[in-house]
Design a protein around this motif. Structure first.
Motif, mmCIF file in Angstrom:
data_model
loop_
_atom_site.group_PDB
_atom_site.id
_atom_site.type_symbol
_atom_site.label_atom_id
_atom_site.label_comp_id
_atom_site.label_asym_id
_atom_site.label_seq_id
_atom_site.Cartn_x
_atom_site.Cartn_y
_atom_site.Cartn_z
ATOM 1 N N UNK A 8 -10.333 14.320 -0.194
ATOM 2 C CA UNK A 8 -9.164 15.186 -0.269
ATOM 3 C C UNK A 8 -7.901 14.343 -0.362
ATOM 4 N N UNK A 9 -6.938 14.848 -1.075
ATOM 5 C CA UNK A 9 -5.622 14.227 -1.206
ATOM 6 C C UNK A 9 -5.691 12.781 -1.699
ATOM 7 N N UNK A 10 -6.537 12.521 -2.652
ATOM 8 C CA UNK A 10 -6.623 11.183 -3.231
ATOM 9 C C UNK A 10 -5.429 10.986 -4.159
ATOM 10 N N UNK A 11 -4.770 9.866 -4.005
ATOM 11 C CA UNK A 11 -3.663 9.520 -4.886
ATOM 12 C C UNK A 11 -4.251 8.824 -6.120
ATOM 13 N N UNK A 12 -4.518 9.613 -7.153
ATOM 14 C CA UNK A 12 -5.116 9.054 -8.360
ATOM 15 C C UNK A 12 -4.165 8.084 -9.054
ATOM 16 N N UNK A 13 -2.880 8.311 -8.890
ATOM 17 C CA UNK A 13 -1.902 7.408 -9.495
ATOM 18 C C UNK A 13 -2.048 6.005 -8.913
ATOM 19 N N UNK A 14 -2.088 5.909 -7.601
ATOM 20 C CA UNK A 14 -2.209 4.580 -6.981
ATOM 21 C C UNK A 14 -3.580 3.971 -7.259
ATOM 22 N N UNK A 15 -4.618 4.810 -7.343
ATOM 23 C CA UNK A 15 -5.957 4.292 -7.629
ATOM 24 C C UNK A 15 -6.036 3.704 -9.038
ATOM 25 N N UNK A 16 -5.548 4.448 -10.026
ATOM 26 C CA UNK A 16 -5.612 3.971 -11.410
ATOM 27 C C UNK A 16 -4.716 2.769 -11.648
ATOM 28 N N UNK A 37 -2.246 -17.550 -10.994
ATOM 29 C CA UNK A 37 -1.985 -16.115 -11.093
ATOM 30 C C UNK A 37 -3.066 -15.278 -10.407
ATOM 31 N N UNK A 38 -4.240 -15.851 -10.189
ATOM 32 C CA UNK A 38 -5.335 -15.127 -9.538
ATOM 33 C C UNK A 38 -4.989 -14.686 -8.121
ATOM 34 N N UNK A 39 -4.082 -15.410 -7.497
ATOM 35 C CA UNK A 39 -3.676 -15.068 -6.131
ATOM 36 C C UNK A 39 -3.085 -13.664 -6.075
ATOM 37 N N UNK A 40 -2.390 -13.269 -7.118
ATOM 38 C CA UNK A 40 -1.680 -11.998 -7.113
ATOM 39 C C UNK A 40 -2.543 -10.822 -7.572
ATOM 40 N N UNK A 41 -3.788 -11.067 -7.912
ATOM 41 C CA UNK A 41 -4.645 -9.970 -8.373
ATOM 42 C C UNK A 41 -4.967 -8.991 -7.263
ATOM 43 N N UNK A 42 -4.968 -9.432 -6.029
ATOM 44 C CA UNK A 42 -5.286 -8.515 -4.932
ATOM 45 C C UNK A 42 -4.173 -7.503 -4.684
ATOM 46 N N UNK A 43 -3.026 -7.676 -5.302
ATOM 47 C CA UNK A 43 -1.937 -6.720 -5.128
ATOM 48 C C UNK A 43 -2.344 -5.323 -5.601
ATOM 49 N N UNK A 44 -3.158 -5.253 -6.634
ATOM 50 C CA UNK A 44 -3.630 -3.950 -7.105
ATOM 51 C C UNK A 44 -4.503 -3.251 -6.076
ATOM 52 N N UNK A 45 -5.385 -3.992 -5.440
ATOM 53 C CA UNK A 45 -6.256 -3.402 -4.419
ATOM 54 C C UNK A 45 -5.473 -3.044 -3.161
ATOM 55 N N UNK A 46 -4.478 -3.843 -2.832
ATOM 56 C CA UNK A 46 -3.622 -3.507 -1.696
ATOM 57 C C UNK A 46 -2.845 -2.224 -1.964
ATOM 58 N N UNK A 47 -2.428 -2.038 -3.204
ATOM 59 C CA UNK A 47 -1.707 -0.818 -3.584
ATOM 60 C C UNK A 47 -2.605 0.412 -3.459
ATOM 61 N N UNK A 48 -3.867 0.255 -3.777
ATOM 62 C CA UNK A 48 -4.807 1.370 -3.612
ATOM 63 C C UNK A 48 -4.896 1.763 -2.144
ATOM 64 N N UNK A 49 -5.054 0.788 -1.273
ATOM 65 C CA UNK A 49 -5.131 1.074 0.157
ATOM 66 C C UNK A 49 -3.831 1.620 0.711
ATOM 67 N N UNK A 50 -2.717 1.144 0.193
ATOM 68 C CA UNK A 50 -1.400 1.590 0.658
ATOM 69 C C UNK A 50 -1.175 3.067 0.341
#
Length: 139
Positions: A8-16, A37-50
């Motif tokens: 419920x209430x999944x933020x598809x915007x942040x997931x995509x 640049x590989x160091x910054x790739x986890x920012x996408x996964x952090x955004x999903x959790x955020x």
């Protein structure tokens, strides 16, 4: 917490956005040999959790957010040729674990920020009522 809370209430915007950002940065940095640049790739996964509503949802969506990179790695061999029989399974497990950890960490950052904002508002509102009462008593 029930199972319904996960979907419920999944933020598809942040997931995509998070999944695309994660896969794009990794593929780009490997393709053009920009390893720092590989160091910054986890920012996408952090955004999903955020952007998640609860801890379980953050873990599940973080793990699912790694699947685009897994598909690019295994089926299109974007990160190089893969040799071995069990390596595909090990790559999948490692991606899911990394995604789950980053999703949980992003949710933890979100909760910490909400608590800090609540504490700041509470501290700012402590002395507001006293000044008005004192001014009325002086007149």
């Amino acid at each position: 917490m029930e199972l319904e809370d996960v979907y419920r209430n999944i933020s598809f915007k942040s997931f995509l956005i998070g999944a695309a950002l994660f896969a794009f940065i990794v593929v780009l940095s490997v393709e053009y040999e920009l390893d720092p640049l590989l160091i910054f790739s986890s920012a996408g996964l952090l955004y999903i959790g955020y952007g998640s509503q609860n801890r379980i949802q953050a873990i599940v969506l973080g793990a699912l957010g790694t699947l685009p990179l897994f598909i690019a790695t295994v089926f299109f061999q974007r990160l190089g040729p893969i040799t071995g029989e069990n390596i595909t399974f090990l790559i999948l497990i490692s991606f899911l674990v990394i995604g789950a950890f980053c999703g949980f960490t992003g949710f933890y950052f979100s909760e910490s920020r909400k608590k800090a904002i609540e504490e700041k508002v509470k501290k700012e509102s402590i002395g507001k009522g006293r000044k008005k009462k004192n001014k009325k008593n002086e007149k």
